[in-house]
Design a protein around this motif. Sequence first.
Motif, PDB file in Angstrom:
ATOM      1  N   GLU A   1     -11.296 -20.006 -16.054  1.00  0.00           N
ATOM      2  CA  GLU A   1     -11.081 -20.802 -17.461  1.00  0.00           C
ATOM      3  C   GLU A   1     -10.058 -21.317 -17.250  1.00  0.00           C
ATOM      4  OE1 GLU A   1      -7.262 -17.813 -19.184  1.00  0.00           O
ATOM      5  OE2 GLU A   1      -9.235 -16.945 -18.436  1.00  0.00           O
ATOM      6  N   LYS A   2     -10.066 -22.534 -17.790  1.00  0.00           N
ATOM      7  CA  LYS A   2      -9.252 -23.550 -17.969  1.00  0.00           C
ATOM      8  C   LYS A   2      -7.950 -23.474 -17.968  1.00  0.00           C
ATOM      9  CE  LYS A   2     -12.163 -26.398 -21.651  1.00  0.00           C
ATOM     10  NZ  LYS A   2     -12.405 -26.098 -22.589  1.00  0.00           N
ATOM     11  N   ALA A   3      -7.086 -24.250 -16.180  1.00  0.00           N
ATOM     12  CA  ALA A   3      -5.407 -23.823 -16.477  1.00  0.00           C
ATOM     13  C   ALA A   3      -5.452 -24.905 -18.126  1.00  0.00           C
ATOM     14  CB  ALA A   3      -5.583 -24.620 -15.217  1.00  0.00           C
ATOM     15  N   ALA A   4      -3.443 -24.183 -18.044  1.00  0.00           N
ATOM     16  CA  ALA A   4      -2.522 -24.501 -18.566  1.00  0.00           C
ATOM     17  C   ALA A   4      -1.154 -25.225 -18.406  1.00  0.00           C
ATOM     18  CB  ALA A   4      -3.072 -23.778 -19.676  1.00  0.00           C
ATOM     19  N   GLN A   5      -1.698 -26.456 -18.595  1.00  0.00           N
ATOM     20  CA  GLN A   5      -0.242 -27.220 -18.165  1.00  0.00           C
ATOM     21  C   GLN A   5       0.709 -27.531 -19.379  1.00  0.00           C
ATOM     22  OE1 GLN A   5      -0.623 -30.255 -15.032  1.00  0.00           O
ATOM     23  NE2 GLN A   5      -1.227 -28.910 -13.634  1.00  0.00           N
ATOM     24  N   ASP A   6       1.914 -27.002 -19.826  1.00  0.00           N
ATOM     25  CA  ASP A   6       3.003 -27.036 -21.294  1.00  0.00           C
ATOM     26  C   ASP A   6       2.181 -26.836 -22.187  1.00  0.00           C
ATOM     27  OD1 ASP A   6       4.951 -28.072 -19.212  1.00  0.00           O
ATOM     28  OD2 ASP A   6       3.953 -29.683 -18.290  1.00  0.00           O
ATOM     29  N   GLY A   7       0.778 -25.629 -21.607  1.00  0.00           N
ATOM     30  CA  GLY A   7       0.536 -25.517 -23.171  1.00  0.00           C
ATOM     31  C   GLY A   7      -0.426 -26.630 -23.774  1.00  0.00           C
ATOM     32  N   VAL A   8      -0.733 -27.223 -22.415  1.00  0.00           N
ATOM     33  CA  VAL A   8      -2.199 -28.133 -23.059  1.00  0.00           C
ATOM     34  C   VAL A   8      -3.666 -27.637 -21.825  1.00  0.00           C
ATOM     35  CG1 VAL A   8      -3.408 -30.414 -22.609  1.00  0.00           C
ATOM     36  CG2 VAL A   8      -0.921 -30.275 -23.558  1.00  0.00           C
ATOM     37  N   ASP A   9      -4.795 -27.394 -22.397  1.00  0.00           N
ATOM     38  CA  ASP A   9      -6.055 -26.827 -20.985  1.00  0.00           C
ATOM     39  C   ASP A   9      -6.003 -28.288 -20.659  1.00  0.00           C
ATOM     40  OD1 ASP A   9      -5.800 -24.711 -22.857  1.00  0.00           O
ATOM     41  OD2 ASP A   9      -6.973 -24.898 -24.725  1.00  0.00           O
ATOM     42  N   MET A  10      -6.241 -27.978 -19.613  1.00  0.00           N
ATOM     43  CA  MET A  10      -7.285 -28.982 -18.241  1.00  0.00           C
ATOM     44  C   MET A  10      -8.780 -28.672 -17.979  1.00  0.00           C
ATOM     45  SD  MET A  10      -4.057 -30.414 -17.156  1.00  0.00           S
ATOM     46  CE  MET A  10      -3.426 -29.887 -18.765  1.00  0.00           C
ATOM     47  N   PRO A  11      -8.718 -29.409 -17.636  1.00  0.00           N
ATOM     48  CA  PRO A  11     -10.110 -29.571 -17.666  1.00  0.00           C
ATOM     49  C   PRO A  11     -10.911 -29.174 -16.572  1.00  0.00           C
ATOM     50  CG  PRO A  11      -9.921 -32.189 -16.991  1.00  0.00           C
ATOM     51  CD  PRO A  11      -8.647 -31.207 -17.888  1.00  0.00           C
ATOM     52  N   TRP A  12     -10.162 -27.888 -15.767  1.00  0.00           N
ATOM     53  CA  TRP A  12     -10.022 -27.508 -14.579  1.00  0.00           C
ATOM     54  C   TRP A  12      -9.649 -26.312 -14.405  1.00  0.00           C
ATOM     55  CZ3 TRP A  12      -7.286 -32.108 -14.481  1.00  0.00           C
ATOM     56  CH2 TRP A  12      -5.886 -32.208 -14.163  1.00  0.00           C
ATOM     57  N   SER A  13     -10.124 -24.876 -14.007  1.00  0.00           N
ATOM     58  CA  SER A  13      -9.857 -23.917 -13.743  1.00  0.00           C
ATOM     59  C   SER A  13      -8.786 -23.600 -12.443  1.00  0.00           C
ATOM     60  CB  SER A  13     -10.779 -22.463 -13.448  1.00  0.00           C
ATOM     61  OG  SER A  13     -10.887 -23.143 -12.270  1.00  0.00           O
ATOM     62  N   ALA A  14      -8.105 -22.874 -12.092  1.00  0.00           N
ATOM     63  CA  ALA A  14      -7.051 -22.921 -11.646  1.00  0.00           C
ATOM     64  C   ALA A  14      -7.803 -23.000 -10.094  1.00  0.00           C
ATOM     65  CB  ALA A  14      -6.043 -21.147 -11.531  1.00  0.00           C
ATOM     66  N   VAL A  15      -8.575 -21.715  -9.656  1.00  0.00           N
ATOM     67  CA  VAL A  15      -9.641 -21.817  -8.727  1.00  0.00           C
ATOM     68  C   VAL A  15      -9.981 -23.162  -8.032  1.00  0.00           C
ATOM     69  CG1 VAL A  15     -11.880 -20.730  -7.529  1.00  0.00           C
ATOM     70  CG2 VAL A  15     -10.427 -19.590  -8.745  1.00  0.00           C
ATOM     71  N   GLN A  16     -10.788 -24.090  -9.295  1.00  0.00           N
ATOM     72  CA  GLN A  16     -11.315 -25.597  -8.842  1.00  0.00           C
ATOM     73  C   GLN A  16      -9.957 -26.472  -8.401  1.00  0.00           C
ATOM     74  OE1 GLN A  16     -13.005 -26.407 -13.068  1.00  0.00           O
ATOM     75  NE2 GLN A  16     -14.702 -25.707 -12.396  1.00  0.00           N
ATOM     76  N   TYR A  17      -8.827 -25.893  -9.136  1.00  0.00           N
ATOM     77  CA  TYR A  17      -8.039 -26.788  -8.539  1.00  0.00           C
ATOM     78  C   TYR A  17      -7.602 -26.990  -7.419  1.00  0.00           C
ATOM     79  CZ  TYR A  17      -3.068 -28.481  -7.666  1.00  0.00           C
ATOM     80  OH  TYR A  17      -1.982 -28.472  -7.191  1.00  0.00           O
ATOM     81  N   VAL A  18      -7.478 -25.791  -7.134  1.00  0.00           N
ATOM     82  CA  VAL A  18      -7.424 -24.649  -5.255  1.00  0.00           C
ATOM     83  C   VAL A  18      -8.677 -25.633  -4.193  1.00  0.00           C
ATOM     84  CG1 VAL A  18      -6.958 -23.594  -3.614  1.00  0.00           C
ATOM     85  CG2 VAL A  18      -6.312 -23.197  -5.904  1.00  0.00           C
ATOM     86  N   THR A  19      -9.717 -25.644  -4.742  1.00  0.00           N
ATOM     87  CA  THR A  19     -11.067 -26.059  -4.034  1.00  0.00           C
ATOM     88  C   THR A  19     -11.096 -27.490  -4.326  1.00  0.00           C
ATOM     89  OG1 THR A  19     -12.247 -26.084  -5.990  1.00  0.00           O
ATOM     90  CG2 THR A  19     -12.024 -24.305  -4.538  1.00  0.00           C
ATOM     91  N   GLN A  20     -10.153 -28.147  -4.721  1.00  0.00           N
ATOM     92  CA  GLN A  20     -10.601 -30.024  -5.309  1.00  0.00           C
ATOM     93  C   GLN A  20      -9.007 -30.472  -4.597  1.00  0.00           C
ATOM     94  OE1 GLN A  20     -12.638 -30.398  -9.511  1.00  0.00           O
ATOM     95  NE2 GLN A  20     -14.046 -29.077  -8.727  1.00  0.00           N
ATOM     96  N   GLN A  21      -8.292 -29.799  -4.977  1.00  0.00           N
ATOM     97  CA  GLN A  21      -6.935 -30.757  -4.760  1.00  0.00           C
ATOM     98  C   GLN A  21      -6.612 -30.356  -3.692  1.00  0.00           C
ATOM     99  OE1 GLN A  21      -6.250 -33.551  -7.393  1.00  0.00           O
ATOM    100  NE2 GLN A  21      -7.939 -33.248  -8.598  1.00  0.00           N
ATOM    101  N   LEU A  22      -6.163 -28.855  -3.142  1.00  0.00           N
ATOM    102  CA  LEU A  22      -6.037 -28.474  -2.350  1.00  0.00           C
ATOM    103  C   LEU A  22      -6.467 -27.936  -1.388  1.00  0.00           C
ATOM    104  CD1 LEU A  22      -3.677 -26.112  -3.844  1.00  0.00           C
ATOM    105  CD2 LEU A  22      -3.330 -27.860  -3.444  1.00  0.00           C
ATOM    106  N   GLN A  23      -7.712 -28.409  -1.179  1.00  0.00           N
ATOM    107  CA  GLN A  23      -9.002 -28.468  -0.498  1.00  0.00           C
ATOM    108  C   GLN A  23      -8.953 -27.281   0.575  1.00  0.00           C
ATOM    109  OE1 GLN A  23     -11.297 -31.719   0.380  1.00  0.00           O
ATOM    110  NE2 GLN A  23     -10.267 -31.148  -1.572  1.00  0.00           N
ATOM    111  N   LEU A  24      -8.960 -26.447  -0.497  1.00  0.00           N
ATOM    112  CA  LEU A  24      -9.300 -24.766   0.394  1.00  0.00           C
ATOM    113  C   LEU A  24     -10.957 -23.755  -0.023  1.00  0.00           C
ATOM    114  CD1 LEU A  24      -5.684 -23.607   0.418  1.00  0.00           C
ATOM    115  CD2 LEU A  24      -7.039 -24.531   2.259  1.00  0.00           C
ATOM    116  N   PRO A  25     -11.604 -23.708   0.590  1.00  0.00           N
ATOM    117  CA  PRO A  25     -12.421 -22.857   0.065  1.00  0.00           C
ATOM    118  C   PRO A  25     -11.633 -21.746  -0.609  1.00  0.00           C
ATOM    119  CG  PRO A  25     -12.700 -22.582   2.249  1.00  0.00           C
ATOM    120  CD  PRO A  25     -11.683 -23.494   1.870  1.00  0.00           C
ATOM    121  N   VAL A  26     -11.937 -20.815  -1.856  1.00  0.00           N
ATOM    122  CA  VAL A  26     -11.734 -19.864  -2.421  1.00  0.00           C
ATOM    123  C   VAL A  26     -13.214 -18.606  -1.814  1.00  0.00           C
ATOM    124  CG1 VAL A  26     -11.013 -18.927  -4.858  1.00  0.00           C
ATOM    125  CG2 VAL A  26      -9.902 -20.908  -4.046  1.00  0.00           C
ATOM    126  N   SER A  27     -12.292 -18.069  -1.851  1.00  0.00           N
ATOM    127  CA  SER A  27     -13.945 -16.859  -2.094  1.00  0.00           C
ATOM    128  C   SER A  27     -13.534 -15.041  -2.484  1.00  0.00           C
ATOM    129  CB  SER A  27     -13.975 -15.864  -0.732  1.00  0.00           C
ATOM    130  OG  SER A  27     -15.168 -14.400  -0.344  1.00  0.00           O
TER     131      SER A  27
END
Length: 228
Positions: free
Chosen positions: A166-192
């Motif tokens: 589900e979409k992550a939220a920052q300061d009550g605003v829905d983001m277009p990515w999930s927390a897992v997608q943030y980790v895979t795309q922004q932190l460059q770590l695969p998530v299993s």
Amino acid sequence: MNAAPSPDPLAQEFVAFAVEAGVLRFGEFKTKAGRMSPYFFNAGLFDDGAKLMRLAQFYAQRLVADMERGFQFDMIFGPAYKGITLAAAVSIELARLGHNKPFAYNRKEAKDHGEGGTLVGAPVKGRVLIIDDVISAGTSVRESIAMITAAGATPCGVSIALDRQEKAAQDGVDMPWSAVQYVTQQLQLPVSAIAGLADLLQYLDASTDTGLSASRAAVQAYRDRYGV
């Protein structure tokens, strides 16, 4: 029309286990993001030896399958607090399956006597797999990355039980990515993940329990609104 994906047997078995153990529940639950969720997953309720042993088996089976596809790690890191138990239990099960991996974890507060410091267990080195129950906002993962990197090791991936998809939220605003997608795309770590929200919906589709099947529409509506 695209055919629905075939159910993942391991994920379906895990969802059934989580429901039977009372760890995955249905109703109305307020999330950290302030949303009213029709389901709640509380890994802290894997609270006896039999349930923890079974949980570790699911993690280990998923990780062994990942390893067979080429994913490699040298050790396991469990962030305090839930990750501590998970790291220990999963390392035991991996050893039973022939993959003996050292593990370490952190303290929330540095110890000023004895060995001191915040890290406990095996020396943190090589390729380090972070293990946790879920990824809610990526905060715990970022903190783990900082500790692992500071020790001179390399974070190489994250293993979790459930991906809420589900979409992550920052300061009550829905983001277009999930927390897992943030980790895979922004932190460059695969998530299993052992299972995800899509697997939960497939489980509810196939359930003959009228109480569970009645929850299906609410879970689908939640995914339609907040899913990624």
